[in-house]
Design a protein around this motif. Structure first.
Motif, mmCIF file in Angstrom:
data_model
loop_
_atom_site.group_PDB
_atom_site.id
_atom_site.type_symbol
_atom_site.label_atom_id
_atom_site.label_comp_id
_atom_site.label_asym_id
_atom_site.label_seq_id
_atom_site.Cartn_x
_atom_site.Cartn_y
_atom_site.Cartn_z
ATOM 1 N N SER A 116 104.888 31.475 -25.772
ATOM 2 C CA SER A 116 106.305 31.632 -25.481
ATOM 3 C C SER A 116 106.833 32.870 -26.196
ATOM 4 O O SER A 116 106.415 33.184 -27.307
ATOM 5 C CB SER A 116 107.094 30.396 -25.883
ATOM 6 O OG SER A 116 106.513 29.771 -26.980
ATOM 7 N N GLN A 145 111.551 26.383 -13.187
ATOM 8 C CA GLN A 145 111.003 25.345 -14.051
ATOM 9 C C GLN A 145 111.749 24.018 -13.894
ATOM 10 O O GLN A 145 111.142 22.965 -13.775
ATOM 11 C CB GLN A 145 111.069 25.806 -15.502
ATOM 12 C CG GLN A 145 110.569 24.751 -16.461
ATOM 13 C CD GLN A 145 110.515 25.254 -17.887
ATOM 14 O OE1 GLN A 145 110.730 26.427 -18.145
ATOM 15 N NE2 GLN A 145 110.222 24.365 -18.803
ATOM 16 N N GLU A 159 106.872 28.686 -14.470
ATOM 17 C CA GLU A 159 106.457 27.449 -15.138
ATOM 18 C C GLU A 159 106.863 26.213 -14.336
ATOM 19 O O GLU A 159 107.568 25.346 -14.844
ATOM 20 C CB GLU A 159 107.085 27.364 -16.535
ATOM 21 C CG GLU A 159 106.835 28.616 -17.343
ATOM 22 C CD GLU A 159 106.595 28.317 -18.806
ATOM 23 O OE1 GLU A 159 106.366 27.145 -19.139
ATOM 24 O OE2 GLU A 159 106.598 29.260 -19.594
ATOM 25 N N SER A 188 105.973 22.475 -15.869
ATOM 26 C CA SER A 188 106.104 22.048 -17.267
ATOM 27 C C SER A 188 107.037 20.865 -17.460
ATOM 28 O O SER A 188 107.034 20.262 -18.517
ATOM 29 C CB SER A 188 106.502 23.208 -18.179
ATOM 30 O OG SER A 188 107.145 24.196 -17.479
ATOM 31 N N ASN A 189 107.846 20.525 -16.443
ATOM 32 C CA ASN A 189 108.699 19.347 -16.602
ATOM 33 C C ASN A 189 108.047 18.061 -16.096
ATOM 34 O O ASN A 189 108.677 17.018 -16.077
ATOM 35 C CB ASN A 189 110.021 19.536 -15.860
ATOM 36 C CG ASN A 189 110.974 20.419 -16.632
ATOM 37 O OD1 ASN A 189 110.606 20.964 -17.668
ATOM 38 N ND2 ASN A 189 112.177 20.558 -16.143
ATOM 39 N N ARG A 231 101.049 16.691 -13.186
ATOM 40 C CA ARG A 231 100.836 18.125 -13.322
ATOM 41 C C ARG A 231 99.498 18.523 -12.702
ATOM 42 O O ARG A 231 99.399 19.511 -11.984
ATOM 43 C CB ARG A 231 100.868 18.488 -14.811
ATOM 44 C CG ARG A 231 101.300 19.893 -15.068
ATOM 45 C CD ARG A 231 101.385 20.157 -16.551
ATOM 46 N NE ARG A 231 102.289 19.226 -17.228
ATOM 47 C CZ ARG A 231 102.313 19.073 -18.543
ATOM 48 N NH1 ARG A 231 101.492 19.756 -19.305
ATOM 49 N NH2 ARG A 231 103.159 18.235 -19.094
ATOM 50 N N THR A 252 102.918 30.798 -16.616
ATOM 51 C CA THR A 252 102.684 29.545 -17.331
ATOM 52 C C THR A 252 102.256 29.849 -18.769
ATOM 53 O O THR A 252 101.807 30.942 -19.073
ATOM 54 C CB THR A 252 101.606 28.697 -16.635
ATOM 55 O OG1 THR A 252 101.448 27.492 -17.362
ATOM 56 C CG2 THR A 252 100.281 29.431 -16.577
ATOM 57 N N HIS A 253 102.431 28.866 -19.629
ATOM 58 C CA HIS A 253 101.891 29.010 -20.969
ATOM 59 C C HIS A 253 100.651 28.125 -21.114
ATOM 60 O O HIS A 253 100.020 28.087 -22.145
ATOM 61 C CB HIS A 253 102.939 28.621 -22.011
ATOM 62 C CG HIS A 253 103.368 27.194 -21.902
ATOM 63 N ND1 HIS A 253 104.478 26.822 -21.186
ATOM 64 C CD2 HIS A 253 102.812 26.063 -22.355
ATOM 65 C CE1 HIS A 253 104.586 25.507 -21.226
ATOM 66 N NE2 HIS A 253 103.589 25.021 -21.928
ATOM 67 N N ASP A 254 100.348 27.412 -20.035
ATOM 68 C CA ASP A 254 99.251 26.440 -20.062
ATOM 69 C C ASP A 254 97.978 27.107 -19.566
ATOM 70 O O ASP A 254 97.883 27.517 -18.412
ATOM 71 C CB ASP A 254 99.629 25.259 -19.156
ATOM 72 C CG ASP A 254 98.580 24.172 -19.160
ATOM 73 O OD1 ASP A 254 98.961 23.005 -19.174
ATOM 74 O OD2 ASP A 254 97.368 24.490 -19.121
#
Lengths: 367, 281
Positions: A38, A82, A159, A162-163, A169, A191-193
């Motif tokens: 992030s 998101q 993203e 992410s929720n 997911r 994404t951060h994933d």
């Protein structure tokens, strides 16, 4: 048919530059994932492509046309947010149709497009409902539907998963991938994933502090990370790093702990004495008899996942972050019976060493 | 469970007795006014005061509505309705638009404007009434509907309320609308306005009653009895000097003056409460 091209794109908020020049050419139909921690600027890049942020420097082109000064709508892109950003007072149908209505499309055609998209997303029976009557996954589908009906040049995902809860997911990840494949629409996905990134992407852009550290296919990024940051960010548990020195006389890498790691197979030219950092992925360690071991791990914690067993601990000798004992992780087969508090002799799999320069933190190509 | 049973005991009846007592205390004068509006003038002035409605209901109300004392009450009711509706709707339109501007547009001195609007909250009508009168008179607004409405039409409170509501609307919604190709006004009309529906209803109730109950301003700006509003009109019905007050007609007027705000509250109660407690996002 559409391509996206970013040419040394920069962004400043006031006097602070947050994006320091990104170059990338996205081919038609390609699925590009921008991944990073992030605050690395990945969403800002996406929002610049969408037209929601102004571009401070450089050019963004969609289908070869410079779009820097165009409104989002004129860029012919669709975005999935998101938190879904569905209009709460409109039915699912109206949510999906809103963009087309504004574009002045005839009603019959709107209805047809919405029906097609709803069918594709299994939303047909929910068309008259309001967003608040839907579950998270369904809302996400509506947001996708809103993007699909526009038949845009490109999908932009910020993203989008992410929720959702973990199970959903995974399911939505697959659906997005299949959808993108069948529609063949060029996509940018933030994404951060890293799991999302690895599974979805044709190519990855790994970003760190406003810089694209590496742009490549997921497997190439995994196998040949361009920097310590990329190496540590992609892969879970993350790669282990140990400070070392090249010793060409004995064709070994000497660790701070005094141990030596065989550098066979690596041609290290006349770089003797060069200070480097070696990286070893946890999955490239295997149990060995003490006399054949490269490293000895003092076990601090064991996580049994069933298929795998993750072993966390430390290795004598300073770590790269200045700690006295380098923290270390290994991924061993699920049937390995290991107890906390033991020491574990480990061997590094052949050809599994990654070498990085200690100053620049960049990968040292196998010379 | 035991707690609930306990609550249903003495405390339950005591609260209700208290509430009913309170209602009676508030309701009694209104009842007296109603009784007074149904009897004849001699019956009122002869002690003791009558406590049971008399037989002159239709007669008194017809007299009030058709001829009144200075002006027919029907005329005053109409004036009040125009004024209250004008003020309520005008305030809503102006404040929702200015809140929209302040929240969604970046323009020079945005914060300054916001604080200027906010500062006017501290100046009630009475403080600026003389200069306002001067301006209204110079524009030739005496004895006119614009004169009744326009000087009261700006509302810092409503602007502030809408601003707070807009701030809770997620930014992504505006961005999604932009990507969908909606311009600012389109976004305002298609998305923001429907989302503010309950807030608008709650404000309408409050502002309608505020407009209806205006007393000082109509008293200044209207001199022609044909332009009187009902709330000030009641006071005008009181005779000056030694004339005898026509109490039954005055009381009938008072009762009539109460009815529209009561109707607005009753019919909009559901939306009103929803607007105060619910946030739909």
């Amino acid at each position: 048919m559409s391509t996206i091209s970013l040419k040394s794109v920069r962004k400043s908020f006031g006097k602070t530059e947050v994006i320091h020049g990104i170059d990338v050419e996205v081919a038609d139909g390609e699925f590009i994932v921008i991944v990073g921690p992030s605050g690395c600027g990945k969403s800002t890049v996406l929002r610049m492509v969408a037209g929601l942020e102004t571009v401070t420097g450089g050019d963004i082109a969609i289908d070869g046309n410079r779009v820097n000064d165009l409104e989002p709508m004129e860029r012919n892109i669709a975005m999935v947010f998101q938190n879904y950003a569905l209009y709460p007072h409109m039915s699912v149908f109206d949510n999906m149709a809103y963009g087309l209505k504004i574009a002045g499309m005839p009603k019959a055609e709107i209805a047809e497009r919405v029906q097609t998209a709803a069918k594709m997303l299994q939303l047909e029976e929910y068309l008259t409902r309001k967003p608040r009557q839907l579950s998270g996954g369904q809302r996400q589908r509506v947001a996708m539907g809103r993007a699909i009906v526009r038949e845009p040049s490109a999908f932009l995902f910020d993203e989008p998963l992410s929720n959702l809860d973990a199970k959903l997911r995974v399911q939505m990840r697959l659906e997005i991938k299949q959808l993108q494949r069948s529609l063949g629409t060029t996509s940018l996905y933030v994404t951060h994933d890293q799991v999302e990134a690895m599974t979805l992407a044709d190519r990855l852009i790994v970003m760190n502090a406003g810089v694209a550290e590496q742009i490549d296919t997921p497997m190439h990024v995994y196998e040949h990370p361009a920097s310590i940051f990329v190496a540590g960010f992609i892969g879970s548990p993350s790669m282990n790093f140990l400070p070392a020195k090249i010793d060409t006389g004995r064709s070994t890498l000497s660790l701070e702990s005094g141990a030596n790691v065989s550098a066979e197979g690596l041609v290290l030219a006349a770089q003797s004495g060069r200070e480097i950092i070696i990286g070893i992925r946890p999955e490239h360690l295997e149990l060995a008899s003490p006399d054949r071991a490269d490293l000895t791990l003092h076990i601090a914690a064991v996580e049994t996942l069933g298929a795998d067993t993750l072993v966390h601990g430390s290795i004598a000798g300073a770590g790269v972050d200045g700690t006295k004992n380098a923290s270390f992780a290994a991924r061993l087969p699920g049937n390995a019976r290991i107890a906390e508090g033991e020491t574990l002799p480990l061997r590094i799999a052949d050809g599994a060493l990654h070498l990085f320069d200690r100053q620049s933190e960049k990968r040292i190509a196998e010379i | 469970m035991s707690g609930m049973v306990e609550k249903r005991g003495r405390g339950y009846w005591l609260t209700h007795a208290g509430l009913i007592g309170g209602v009676l205390v508030i309701f009694f004068p209104i009842y007296l006014a109603f009784v007074a509006s149904t009897v004849s003038q001699p019956e009122i002035v002869r002690p003791p005061m009558p406590l049971i409605p008399g037989g002159h209901f239709f007669e008194n109300y017809r007299e009030a509505l058709v001829s009144g004392i200075n002006a027919p009450v029907a005329r005053m009711l109409f004036n009040s309705t125009v004024m209250a509706l004008g003020i309520a709707l005008g305030k809503i339109v102006i404040s929702i638009l200015s809140a929209f501007a302040i929240v969604y547009f970046r323009f020079p001195f945005r914060q300054t404007f916001f604080w200027l609007i906010f500062l006017t909250l501290m100046l009630p009508v009475e403080v600026r009434i003389v200069p306002t009168y001067e301006v209204a008179a110079n524009f030739g607004l005496l004895n006119s509907y614009p004169g009744l409405i326009l000087p009261l039409i700006a509302s810092a409170t409503a602007t502030f309320l809408f601003r707070q509501f807009f701030l809770t609307v997620p930014d992504e919604l505006a961005e999604a609308a932009r990507v969908d190709g909606a311009g600012p006004m389109r976004f305002f009309i298609d998305i923001l306005l429907p989302m503010s529906r309950t807030n608008i209803a709650a404000l309408f109730v409050i502002l309608f009653i505020y407009g209806w109950n205006q007393y000082l301003w109509p008293l200044l700006i209207t001199t022609d009895p044909q332009m009187n509003t009902i709330v000030m009109g009641i006071k005008q019905m009181f005779p000056s000097g030694d004339d005898i007050a026509n109490w039954p007609v005055i009381m009938a007027t008072a009762i009539l003056a109460m009815l529209p705000p009561v109707a607005v509250v009753i019919f909009m109660q559901k939306l009103f409460i929803k607007g105060l407690i619910e946030t739909e996002k």
